[in-house]
Structure formats: structure tokens, C-alpha cells
Design a protein around this motif. Structure first.
Motif, short mmCIF file in Angstrom:
data_model
loop_
_atom_site.label_atom_id
_atom_site.label_comp_id
_atom_site.label_asym_id
_atom_site.label_seq_id
_atom_site.Cartn_x
_atom_site.Cartn_y
_atom_site.Cartn_z
N ARG A 123 37.11 39.40 38.31
CA ARG A 123 37.30 39.95 36.96
C ARG A 123 37.60 41.46 36.99
O ARG A 123 38.49 41.93 36.28
CB ARG A 123 36.07 39.65 36.10
N PRO A 124 36.92 42.26 37.82
CA PRO A 124 37.25 43.70 37.82
C PRO A 124 38.62 44.00 38.39
O PRO A 124 39.15 45.10 38.18
CB PRO A 124 36.15 44.30 38.72
N GLY A 125 39.20 43.05 39.13
CA GLY A 125 40.51 43.27 39.71
C GLY A 125 40.63 42.60 41.07
O GLY A 125 39.63 42.17 41.66
N PRO A 126 41.84 42.49 41.60
CA PRO A 126 42.03 41.83 42.88
C PRO A 126 41.61 42.72 44.06
O PRO A 126 41.64 43.94 43.98
CB PRO A 126 43.53 41.55 42.92
N LEU A 127 41.25 42.06 45.16
CA LEU A 127 40.95 42.74 46.41
C LEU A 127 41.71 42.02 47.52
O LEU A 127 41.57 40.80 47.68
CB LEU A 127 39.45 42.69 46.72
N VAL A 128 42.51 42.76 48.26
CA VAL A 128 43.23 42.21 49.41
C VAL A 128 42.50 42.60 50.68
O VAL A 128 42.15 43.78 50.88
CB VAL A 128 44.68 42.72 49.47
N TRP A 129 42.26 41.61 51.53
CA TRP A 129 41.61 41.80 52.83
C TRP A 129 42.61 41.38 53.90
O TRP A 129 42.99 40.22 53.98
CB TRP A 129 40.36 40.92 52.88
N ALA A 130 43.08 42.35 54.69
CA ALA A 130 44.14 42.06 55.66
C ALA A 130 43.77 42.62 57.03
O ALA A 130 43.56 43.83 57.16
CB ALA A 130 45.47 42.66 55.20
N GLN A 189 31.94 49.40 50.36
CA GLN A 189 30.96 48.32 50.47
C GLN A 189 30.68 47.72 49.09
O GLN A 189 30.55 46.50 48.95
CB GLN A 189 29.66 48.85 51.09
N ALA A 190 30.61 48.57 48.09
CA ALA A 190 30.36 48.08 46.73
C ALA A 190 31.50 47.16 46.28
O ALA A 190 31.26 46.14 45.61
CB ALA A 190 30.21 49.26 45.77
N LEU A 191 32.73 47.50 46.63
CA LEU A 191 33.87 46.65 46.29
C LEU A 191 33.76 45.28 46.96
O LEU A 191 33.98 44.24 46.33
CB LEU A 191 35.17 47.31 46.71
N LEU A 192 33.41 45.27 48.24
CA LEU A 192 33.25 44.00 48.95
C LEU A 192 32.10 43.19 48.36
O LEU A 192 32.18 41.96 48.23
CB LEU A 192 33.03 44.25 50.44
N ASP A 193 31.01 43.85 48.01
CA ASP A 193 29.87 43.15 47.40
C ASP A 193 30.26 42.57 46.05
O ASP A 193 29.78 41.49 45.67
CB ASP A 193 28.70 44.12 47.22
N GLU A 194 31.11 43.27 45.32
CA GLU A 194 31.51 42.87 43.98
C GLU A 194 32.55 41.76 43.98
O GLU A 194 32.56 40.90 43.09
CB GLU A 194 32.06 44.09 43.24
N ARG A 195 33.42 41.74 45.01
CA ARG A 195 34.58 40.84 44.97
C ARG A 195 34.72 39.92 46.18
O ARG A 195 35.43 38.93 46.11
CB ARG A 195 35.86 41.67 44.85
N GLY A 196 34.09 40.27 47.29
CA GLY A 196 34.28 39.53 48.53
C GLY A 196 33.34 38.35 48.69
O GLY A 196 32.71 37.90 47.73
N PRO A 197 33.22 37.84 49.92
CA PRO A 197 32.36 36.67 50.18
C PRO A 197 30.90 37.00 49.91
O PRO A 197 30.46 38.14 50.08
CB PRO A 197 32.61 36.37 51.66
N THR A 198 30.12 35.98 49.52
CA THR A 198 28.71 36.20 49.17
C THR A 198 27.75 35.55 50.15
O THR A 198 26.71 36.12 50.46
CB THR A 198 28.42 35.66 47.76
N ARG A 199 28.07 34.33 50.63
CA ARG A 199 27.12 33.64 51.51
C ARG A 199 26.93 34.41 52.82
O ARG A 199 25.82 34.53 53.32
CB ARG A 199 27.58 32.20 51.78
N ARG A 200 28.04 34.90 53.37
CA ARG A 200 27.99 35.72 54.58
C ARG A 200 28.82 36.96 54.32
O ARG A 200 29.97 37.07 54.73
CB ARG A 200 28.49 34.92 55.79
N PRO A 201 28.25 37.91 53.61
CA PRO A 201 29.02 39.06 53.12
C PRO A 201 29.48 39.98 54.25
O PRO A 201 28.84 40.10 55.29
CB PRO A 201 28.05 39.77 52.18
N ASP A 202 30.62 40.63 54.00
CA ASP A 202 31.13 41.65 54.92
C ASP A 202 30.24 42.89 54.88
O ASP A 202 29.67 43.22 53.83
CB ASP A 202 32.55 42.07 54.53
#
Length: 397
Positions: free
Chosen positions: A204-211, A237-250
Motif C-alpha cells: 500500500r505505501p508503494g512498490p519495492l523492487v529487490w534485485a 531496513q524500515a522499508l524492507l520491514d514494511e514491504r518485504g518478506p515477513t516469515r524470514r525477513p531480510d
């Protein structure tokens, strides 16, 4: 020192300008490249070279050394946190290069510069364009140090804030707002995400590209409301916590480089005015969603270089109007495609279940998945970037 005259003056030594110059030099055309920066950038935004772009670059002898310095990604996934909504497999693309090549733009520029040098060309730095008279049978470009160059043609490859475009009086249509705000960074992370895959996280806050990039680096690109000037590890880190994987977070372990930028959705009113031609970001800018910007610019460049080579060999200059007629609609389509991806990512919470359901349905239909993969890879452009000129000149270098 700049020559007093040249066949083609290319303003801007990014990927687009360097590709135009190498395409022309390979055909034996006298080409002069200038850039206002005193040295090439060591950090840059674009990090993916798609399959069709690799095919195009192969025509000028650039693909092999570029592939040797990049990382091959065989898949592109669209995710909502831990859920994979759509997987696009590049492995069966009808291309010699069935993957997306992940490589920093600075490396792409270095490889192109090396190729230009092998063809007898060079980049002249720093030269800031201050004047452009393009109404006669030759254009005259003036620079801040008082020097000038007479050229039969001038190519503006000097980016979104193109001086060439402004001096030529070409409009740059688009919304008058401040543009989309993006944060980007090259980081090292502890992550379980695959190293042969580009992931687009929809949030919802916006897209995140992980490359992933070579040497264990990961490029993060995120649309944010107001990007900080120098995003630090805590912000990333806050961006990854907000938008990235949750079970095994980056977990971010190191920030190698970070920055911010704004992007408007704009297209030049025309790609040619008299003896002035535009390519790349000087002609079109848009969201980085889908990684299309640099790729479109490089393909512009080879098409323009082939057309200019033909015109300088005696063919009618209407070929340059044909270049504009072919490439501008592609820019319009890419701008729309990037905007749709951004809207898809930022749907209100009420619309997200339906969006996710639709993406999963698409994922279950192989012909649709293939069509999207072809689109991302740029292979739909094959009919619009002719090989004229390159093949005719292939034996000259």
C-alpha cells in the motif's frame, strides 16, 4: 580538445549517448561525444538489461563483455509480502539471451565506453552546452568555455533535464506536479530470496523492487512519499520491514550507496526538430517500475544510429522522421505500462484482495504469463528497430 566540425555531435555520455556513438562509429561515421561531467559516475540508477536490449547491443559488439560482468536472473516475481502472486520465467524466451542481466549502470557505461574507444571514439569532458543554432544546413553548438562545434546532426542524449531539448525548443509534456519520489540503494542483506530472481513487492505505501547484483549486492528501489536525501541503513531496513518478506525477513548488514530521485511521466512533443534529434531520457521519462527506462533509451540509440548512418550515406533524411514515428509510440506504451504497475502496487486496502486474486489467476494461464514476460523483456520491439545500416557496415570494423 573538441574538433571544429563533425558529422554527428552527441551530447550526453550515458548509456544512450554512448550507444548512439558506438553505432555510428561502427559504420565509419565521424562522431563527437561530449558530457558536462568531469568524470563518469561511479554510482547510477539502472540495474537491469533485458533480453531484447542485449540482442540490440550484440549488433555493436557490446553484449559479450557486458554479460561477463553481470548476473543472470531467470525469473521475475510479483509478491505481496510472503505470497508469490505471479512468476514470470525468462528461461523460455525466444532469444539468445533468455534472462534479465543484472548489472550496475556504471558498469554498462564502462563497457560501452571501452567499445567506443575500440572503434576510435572518445568522450570529451567536461563540456557544458550553452547555445545551439540549428536552423542552417549545419548545427552550431556553443559551449561554456567559448568553443563551438559545427555538426551535420546533433543528438540530445543528455537526460531528463536536457539542454539540447530546451535549446531546440521542443516541449516535454507531462503533469506539472513534483513527480514520483523514489529511494534507491545498493546494500548487502541477509536474505533467503533467490539470487537469480528479481522481485517486485506490492504494498500500500508503494512498490519495492529487490534485485540481486554481482558480488552479493542487492539493489533496492522504492517509491516513497518523500525520500530522504541520504537514506541510511535504518530507513532501508524500515522499508524492507514494511514491504518485504515477513516469515524470514531480510536484514540489512551494509549500505554501499544510497540516493533519491524524482521521476515525472513525460514524453517530448517530438523527437526531431531540424538537425536536432532526441533519444533516451531526453525524449521520455517515467517510473522505474519494470526496469524499462535505460533499455528503451539504448534501443532508441541503436535505431537512431542506424538511421543517421543511412542518411549520412546518402539516403533521404525522412528516415529520421521514421525513427521518431517508430520510437515515440513505444515510449508512450512504456510510460503507460510503468504507470499501471505503480497503480497496481498502491491500490487501497479494499482493492488488494481482488488484485491479488487477479494476479494469481494470470499466473495460472501460461499464454498470458508468456505475453507479459515478452513485454518485460522488450521483445515486442523487434518489429520496430530495423537492422538497416549495421548489417551493411558489419565488415568495415
Amino acid at each position: 580538445m573538441l574538433p571544429a566540425q563533425t558529422d554527428v555531435l552527441v551530447v550526453g555520455a550515458g548509456p544512450t549517448g554512448l550507444t548512439v556513438a558506438a553505432t555510428l562509429a561502427r559504420q565509419g561515421v565521424e562522431v563527437t561525444v561530449v558530457d558536462r561531467a568531469s568524470a563518469p559516475p561511479v554510482t547510477s540508477r539502472a540495474a537491469v538489461v533485458h533480453a531484447y536490449t542485449l540482442e540490440v547491443l550484440d549488433r555493436i559488439g557490446v553484449t559479450a563483455p557486458l554479460v561477463a560482468r553481470g548476473l543472470r536472473a531467470s525469473r521475475f516475481t510479483v509478491r505481496d509480502r510472503d505470497r508469490v502472486l505471479l512468476t514470470l520465467d525468462f528461461g523460455d524466451l525466444p532469444s539468445t539471451y533468455p534472462y534479465a542481466l543484472l548489472v550496475s549502470q556504471s558498469v554498462t557505461e564502462a563497457v560501452l565506453t571501452e567499445r567506443l574507444a575500440a572503434l576510435g571514439g572518445q568522450v570529451h569532458r567536461p563540456y557544458q552546452l550553452t547555445g545551439l543554432d540549428h536552423d542552417g544546413d549545419r548545427a552550431v553548438a556553443g559551449f561554456a568555455d567559448g568553443t563551438s562545434v559545427r555538426a551535420r546532426w546533433v543528438v540530445g542524449a543528455d537526460g531528463m533535464h536536457s539542454t539540447v531539448r530546451d535549446l531546440a525548443g521542443i516541449g516535454f509534456g507531462g503533469p506539472a506536479d513534483r513527480g514520483e519520489s523514489f529511494l534507491l540503494a545498493d546494500v548487502r542483506v541477509n536474505s533467503v530470496l533467490p539470487r537469480d530472481e528479481v522481485a517486485l513487492f506490492l504494498a500500500r505505501p508503494g512498490p519495492l523492487v529487490w534485485a540481486p547484483l554481482p558480488d552479493g549486492v542487492v539493489r533496492l528501489v522504492a517509491a516513497v512519499a518523500d525520500a530522504p536525501r541520504d537514506p541510511d541503513a535504518a530507513r532501508l531496513q524500515a522499508l524492507l520491514d514494511e514491504r518485504g518478506p515477513t516469515r524470514r525477513p531480510d536484514r540489512v548488514t551494509d549500505v554501499l550507496w544510497s540516493s533519491r530521485f524524482r521521476v515525472h511521466h513525460r514524453i517530448a512533443d517530438r523527437y526531431r526538430r531540424g538537425r536536432v534529434l532526441l533519444a533516451g531520457d531526453a525524449a521520455h521519462v517515467h517510473s522505474p517500475a519494470g526496469g524499462q527506462g535505460m533499455n528503451l533509451g539504448i534501443c532508441d540509440a541503436v535505431a537512431l544510429g542506424a538511421a543517421l548512418g543511412d542518411v549520412l550515406a546518402g539516403h533521404p533524411d525522412t528516415l529520421l522522421d521514421d525513427y521518431a514515428a517508430r520510437r515515440r509510440p513505444l515510449a508512450e506504451e512504456v510510460v503507460g505500462f510503468a504507470a499501471r504497475l505503480t497503480r497496481l502496487a498502491t491500490l487501497p486496502p479494499a482493492g488488494r484482495p481482488l488484485r491479488d486474486l487477479a494476479l494469481r489467476a494470470v499466473s495460472g494461464v501460461p499464454p498470458v504469463r508468456r505475453r507479459i514476460a515478452l513485454r518485460l523483456a522488450g521483445l515486442q520491439q523487434r518489429a520496430t528497430t530495423p537492422h538497416r545500416g549495421d548489417e551493411r557496415q558489419a565488415g568495415r570494423r
